[in-house]
Design an enzyme around this catalytic site. Structure first.
Site, PDB file in Angstrom:
ATOM      1  N   TYR A   3      -2.874  -0.680  10.287  1.00  0.00           N
ATOM      2  CA  TYR A   3      -2.834  -0.906   8.824  1.00  0.00           C
ATOM      3  C   TYR A   3      -1.467  -0.581   8.102  1.00  0.00           C
ATOM      4  O   TYR A   3      -0.912  -1.357   7.562  1.00  0.00           O
ATOM      5  CB  TYR A   3      -3.941  -0.249   8.149  1.00  0.00           C
ATOM      6  CG  TYR A   3      -3.962  -0.567   6.589  1.00  0.00           C
ATOM      7  CD1 TYR A   3      -4.590  -1.665   6.139  1.00  0.00           C
ATOM      8  CD2 TYR A   3      -3.719   0.463   5.622  1.00  0.00           C
ATOM      9  CE1 TYR A   3      -4.590  -1.906   4.658  1.00  0.00           C
ATOM     10  CE2 TYR A   3      -3.704   0.125   4.401  1.00  0.00           C
ATOM     11  CZ  TYR A   3      -4.237  -1.056   3.839  1.00  0.00           C
ATOM     12  OH  TYR A   3      -4.315  -1.308   2.428  1.00  0.00           O
ATOM     13  N   SER A  57       0.710  -1.167   0.112  1.00  0.00           N
ATOM     14  CA  SER A  57       0.102   0.000   0.033  1.00  0.00           C
ATOM     15  C   SER A  57       0.950   1.195   0.233  1.00  0.00           C
ATOM     16  O   SER A  57       1.965   1.258   0.202  1.00  0.00           O
ATOM     17  CB  SER A  57      -0.852   0.007   1.290  1.00  0.00           C
ATOM     18  OG  SER A  57      -1.606   1.127   1.490  1.00  0.00           O
TER      19      SER A  57
END
Length: 291
Positions: A154, A141
């Site tokens: 995350y 990501s």
């Protein structure tokens, strides 16, 4: 520029394939002639995706944090397809909450699924990848490149999978296996839409365009794949990003924390249908699980 190796006829395993990025990637790969094995927690959704992919698709219900379920999936994939050429470690969940207010089990589950789940997935399928001298793509990501206040579980998990994938890439090369990391910003998936609703002003990027970039990366066995072109520009300046984020994000972080405090404990739950599916699966296996 690496030479392209078309995916037609190759066996591609995709985790987190019941919806979103994983499902779209499976469909595009199948359209190019790949044989796809879909792993995930939602059997009804997996069956729908497999049907869209055609007769050269199969699905396997699997929690990527569970070594026994992974072993069963590996055996099923090998029985059906006789091998694996590409592994895409895509399964992931997310939650948005400051550490102060985050429910501990939910916070840690994000890291378990995203980081340990990816590690366990590669470990399980590695013998088949070595046999085919295949390719492993880890979905990371933009959060791996930049600090991520309010979604620190995350961000930590995605920074972790980036470090893992880039480190293990050298180990894989010894056996003729390629390895790469894919970086994506907010993309138009269930998770992306859920995240955008809690982050005003977030722009969602086109899913099909991002998936097309991933397919091209797989065919090139690329070490770095960018779901959105601008992310490539951030890697050389990633060292500057912590200071920038710290200066500009304190105000939004304060407002976000106040909103989470007002919303109560449910604000700490993993977001989107995928997050709910993971929570449901955990509670089914362990009735004492909360969060």
């Amino acid at each position: 520029m690496r030479s392209s190796q078309p995916v037609g006829g190759k066996v591609v395993v995709i985790t987190g394939a019941a919806r979103g990025l994983g499902a779209a990637l499976a469909e595009q790969l199948a359209a190019r002639g790949a044989r796809v094995a879909l792993l995930g927690l939602e059997p009804d959704e997996l069956a729908v995706v497999a049907a869209r992919c055609g007769r050269n698709a199969a699905w396997f219900e699997c929690d990527v944090t569970d070594p026994e379920q992974l072993a069963a999936a590996v055996a099923g994939v090998e029985k059906r397809f006789r091998g694996v050429d590409v592994l895409v470690a895509n399964a992931g969940i997310a939650m948005g909450s400051p550490l102060l207010l985050a429910e501990p089990a939910a916070y840690e589950r994000v890291i378990e699924v995203n980081l340990l789940g990816s590690i366990r997935t590669l470990r399980a399928f590695l013998p088949l990848l070595i046999r085919s001298q295949g390719y492993y793509l880890q979905i990371a990501s933009l959060a791996a490149l930049s600090p991520t206040p309010m979604i620190t579980s995350y961000g930590a998990s995605k920074a972790g999978v980036e470090a893992f994938a880039l480190g293990v890439r050298t180990e894989l090369a010894v056996h003729g296996v390629g390895g790469g990391v894919a970086y994506l910003s907010f993309t138009d998936t269930d998770m992306g839409r859920s995240a955008s609703r809690s982050s005003s002003g977030v722009r969602l990027h086109d899913l099909d365009r991002a998936v097309n970039r991933l397919v091209q990366g797989i065919e090139r066995r690329a070490p770095y794949v960018y779901g959105q072109a601008f992310i490539r520009l951030l890697r050389p300046v990633r060292g500057l990003l912590p200071g920038v984020v710290h200066r500009v994000a304190r105000g939004p972080a304060s407002r976000f924390e106040a909103a989470v405090a007002q919303a109560g404990p449910q604000a700490s739950s993993p977001i989107g249908p995928g997050g709910r599916a993971d929570t449901k699966a955990r509670k089914f296996r362990d009735p004492e699980t909360t969060g």
